[in-house]
Write a protein that holds these residues in place. Structure first.
Motif, PDB file in Angstrom:
ATOM      1  N   ARG A 147      36.671  54.611  32.101  1.00  0.00           N
ATOM      2  CA  ARG A 147      36.902  55.391  33.324  1.00  0.00           C
ATOM      3  C   ARG A 147      35.602  55.968  33.858  1.00  0.00           C
ATOM      4  O   ARG A 147      35.366  55.991  35.064  1.00  0.00           O
ATOM      5  N   ALA A 148      34.751  56.442  32.934  1.00  0.00           N
ATOM      6  CA  ALA A 148      33.475  57.029  33.369  1.00  0.00           C
ATOM      7  C   ALA A 148      32.577  55.989  34.021  1.00  0.00           C
ATOM      8  O   ALA A 148      31.892  56.273  35.011  1.00  0.00           O
ATOM      9  N   ASP A 178      33.441  55.529  37.588  1.00  0.00           N
ATOM     10  CA  ASP A 178      33.401  56.742  38.405  1.00  0.00           C
ATOM     11  C   ASP A 178      31.990  56.928  38.952  1.00  0.00           C
ATOM     12  O   ASP A 178      31.059  57.234  38.201  1.00  0.00           O
ATOM     13  N   SER A 179      31.828  56.759  40.253  1.00  0.00           N
ATOM     14  CA  SER A 179      30.495  56.833  40.874  1.00  0.00           C
ATOM     15  C   SER A 179      29.883  58.231  40.793  1.00  0.00           C
ATOM     16  O   SER A 179      28.684  58.400  41.016  1.00  0.00           O
ATOM     17  N   ARG A 180      30.702  59.222  40.476  1.00  0.00           N
ATOM     18  CA  ARG A 180      30.168  60.589  40.405  1.00  0.00           C
ATOM     19  C   ARG A 180      29.496  60.881  39.068  1.00  0.00           C
ATOM     20  O   ARG A 180      28.794  61.884  38.931  1.00  0.00           O
ATOM     21  N   ARG A 181      29.697  60.022  38.087  1.00  0.00           N
ATOM     22  CA  ARG A 181      29.135  60.268  36.759  1.00  0.00           C
ATOM     23  C   ARG A 181      27.708  59.753  36.683  1.00  0.00           C
ATOM     24  O   ARG A 181      27.395  58.645  37.132  1.00  0.00           O
TER      25      ARG A 181
END
Length: 513
Positions: free
Chosen positions: A35-36, A39-42
């Motif tokens: 999932r990480a 996730d473009s925010r990670r």
């Protein structure tokens, strides 16, 4: 269940087999990282922090990056560097190729070795990273991954790890002879070859070369480090050996020292093997042995708090035991089985009851069932009168829960901490008090009157058992007032260790439930 792989009998065959092993990733961690990665925010740092929670996954990423470089350029020394070189898309593709397995289905031998590696990483960070701040990433990842070649061995052949542990740690057989009998080759040269083949960080390769090719240098250092009572003479010997003095300043030694401390403490803190690594680390750090030991013990406790797998052993647990106690003893059949047996007809029953306490997952539905099984094990171990107390929620009193060989009015007995110094001490933490004619005059006045009435004896043993720092049970036992032999006390101690382990397993099951 038999191992999935046939057992090779030479170094070449071992290299081929272990190089092909894909280490399992705990399913929950596998899902979190997947999932990480999507996730473009990670950030890379976020993902690296998440990956390092699974040592096997961290190893897989580093191996993949360094394999792609094919020995060209410096190997990636940290997970952040590896992820940057690999790219998130390639990392995601790698993750999909790795087996995702429920944590309970991963061989305990593999999980135990990885827990030792995490303990070593904690030791390295605490002892050396602040002193060598510029090199903290090398120290962190080198110490965590140093035992990685052994992980694949434990994954492919978990029984070999258990057999090695039984024979080398418990029975004190020479490691080289055991390894050649079990593997057909020596273990350290095999680890060196795997570290080189996987292009692991340079410090790891240097560490194995030290253990394989520079053993005389290591032996000289250990010999000098042994002379802790004469620091001036020790320093003079170092001044006379420039090569040895120069070696003692190399930062790469930190990961060998950290893993030596963690792996040797896995058996006992005061074993000769463990003391050698403690003395050598104190010499390397130029500190007194007592100061080094205090730091090492504190770091072990911190590491144990981070360990979430309650069915694994952590050396910090042994810090609560009598100093010369051993987790393993001669003729151990399994890693956690009791090692001393009662010299009575109850031996088979005692062993079965202890095995029940150590069952995974915990078979007990509630504390009452657990304390009942604990009482039966203590009785089978040779004690004739037994009372198991449970601590109340406020840790201010002990309540009698399970008795044997006592009067009927013993049920529900309450011992108030405010009224007895001994009860206060038992509730303060894990510990043991043995009453004998030599000390009964000192301690008898400090015991509650109702307890002395229940056990009118000059030969009595009291032991408190803690879970997560809080006392849960207090065991009180004797043999109808007869003297307690050393063998009886050893059996009682082993039974108490099984009860402590059963409490941990029960608490882990309750938390998951």
């Amino acid at each position: 269940m038999p191992d999935k792989h046939s057992i090779p009998n030479n170094q070449g065959a071992w290299l081929k087999q272990l190089d092909a092993v894909r280490l399992p990733i705990p399913a929950e961690r596998h899902l979190q990282v997947r999932r990480a990665l999507g996730d473009s925010r990670r950030t890379i740092r976020d993902i690296a922090d998440l990956i390092q929670g699974s040592p096997a996954l961290a190893l897989a990423v580093l191996r993949e990056v360094n394999k792609r470089q094919n020995g060209l350029g410096d190997p990636a020394e940290s997970l952040e560097v590896a992820l940057t070189r690999l790219g998130l898309k390639n990392a995601e593709a790698l993750l999909e190729r790795l087996p995702s397995v429920p944590e309970a289905d991963i061989p305990p031998a593999l999980r135990q070795l990885q827990a030792i590696s995490q303990h070593a990483c904690q030791q390295a960070n605490g002892l050396f990273a602040s002193r060598l701040a510029r090199l903290w990433q090398d120290i962190h990842w080198g110490s965590l991954l140093f035992l990685a070649p052994l992980w694949t061995l434990a994954a492919a052949h978990p029984r070999l790890f258990e057999e090695w542990e039984r024979r080398v740690l418990a029975n004190d057989e020479p490691p080289v002879l055991v390894e050649r009998e079990l593997l057909g080759t020596s273990l350290m040269p095999l680890c060196l070859k795997l570290a080189e083949r996987w292009h692991l960080p340079d410090w790891i390769v240097q560490g194995y070369r030290l253990l394989v090719e520079d053993r005389r240098l290591l032996a000289k250092a250990l010999h000098v480090a042994r002379d802790t009572d004469h620091p001036l003479a020790r320093q003079q010997r170092l001044d006379e050996d420039e090569n040895l003095r120069r070696w003692l300043t190399q930062p790469a030694n930190t990961i060998v020292l950290a893993n030596g401390l963690a792996l040797s403490s896995y058996h006992a803190w005061d074993s000769p093997h463990s003391m050698r690594w403690q003395r050598l680390t104190a010499l390397y750090m130029q500190v007194e042995l007592d100061e080094l030991q205090q730091q090492v013990h504190q770091l072990a406790v911190h590491s144990a708090r981070q360990q979430k797998q309650q069915d694994l052993w952590h050396p910090a647990e042994a810090l609560l035991w009598p100093w010369h106690a051993r987790r393993l003893g001669p003729s151990t059949e399994t890693a956690d089985a009791p090692t001393t047996q009662p010299a009575t007809s109850d031996a088979v029953e005692w062993k079965a009851l202890c095995a029940n306490l150590l069952s995974t997952p915990s078979p007990f539905v509630n504390v009452l069932q657990l304390s009942s099984a604990a009482r039966d094990a203590v009785v089978a171990g040779g004690m004739r009168r037994v009372m198991i107390f449970v601590a109340d929620r406020t840790q201010s009193a002990l309540l009698g829960q399970q008795g044997h060989g006592l009067s009927a009015d013993s049920a529900g007995l309450k011992l108030e901490a405010a009224q007895s110094q001994v009860v206060r001490r038992l509730l303060a933490g894990a510990g043991q008090l043995r009453l004998s004619p030599a000390n009964v005059a000192q301690f008898s006045p400090l015991l509650p009157g109702n307890l002395k009435a229940l056990f009118p004896s000059e030969h009595l043993v009291l032991r408190s058992i803690a879970l997560n720092g809080k006392v849960a049970f207090v065991l009180v036992a004797d043999q109808d007032g007869l003297p307690l032999s050393d063998a009886s006390l050893q059996i009682f101690g082993k039974t108490a260790q099984c009860i402590e382990r059963a409490l941990m397993l029960f608490a882990g099951r309750s938390a998951r439930g």
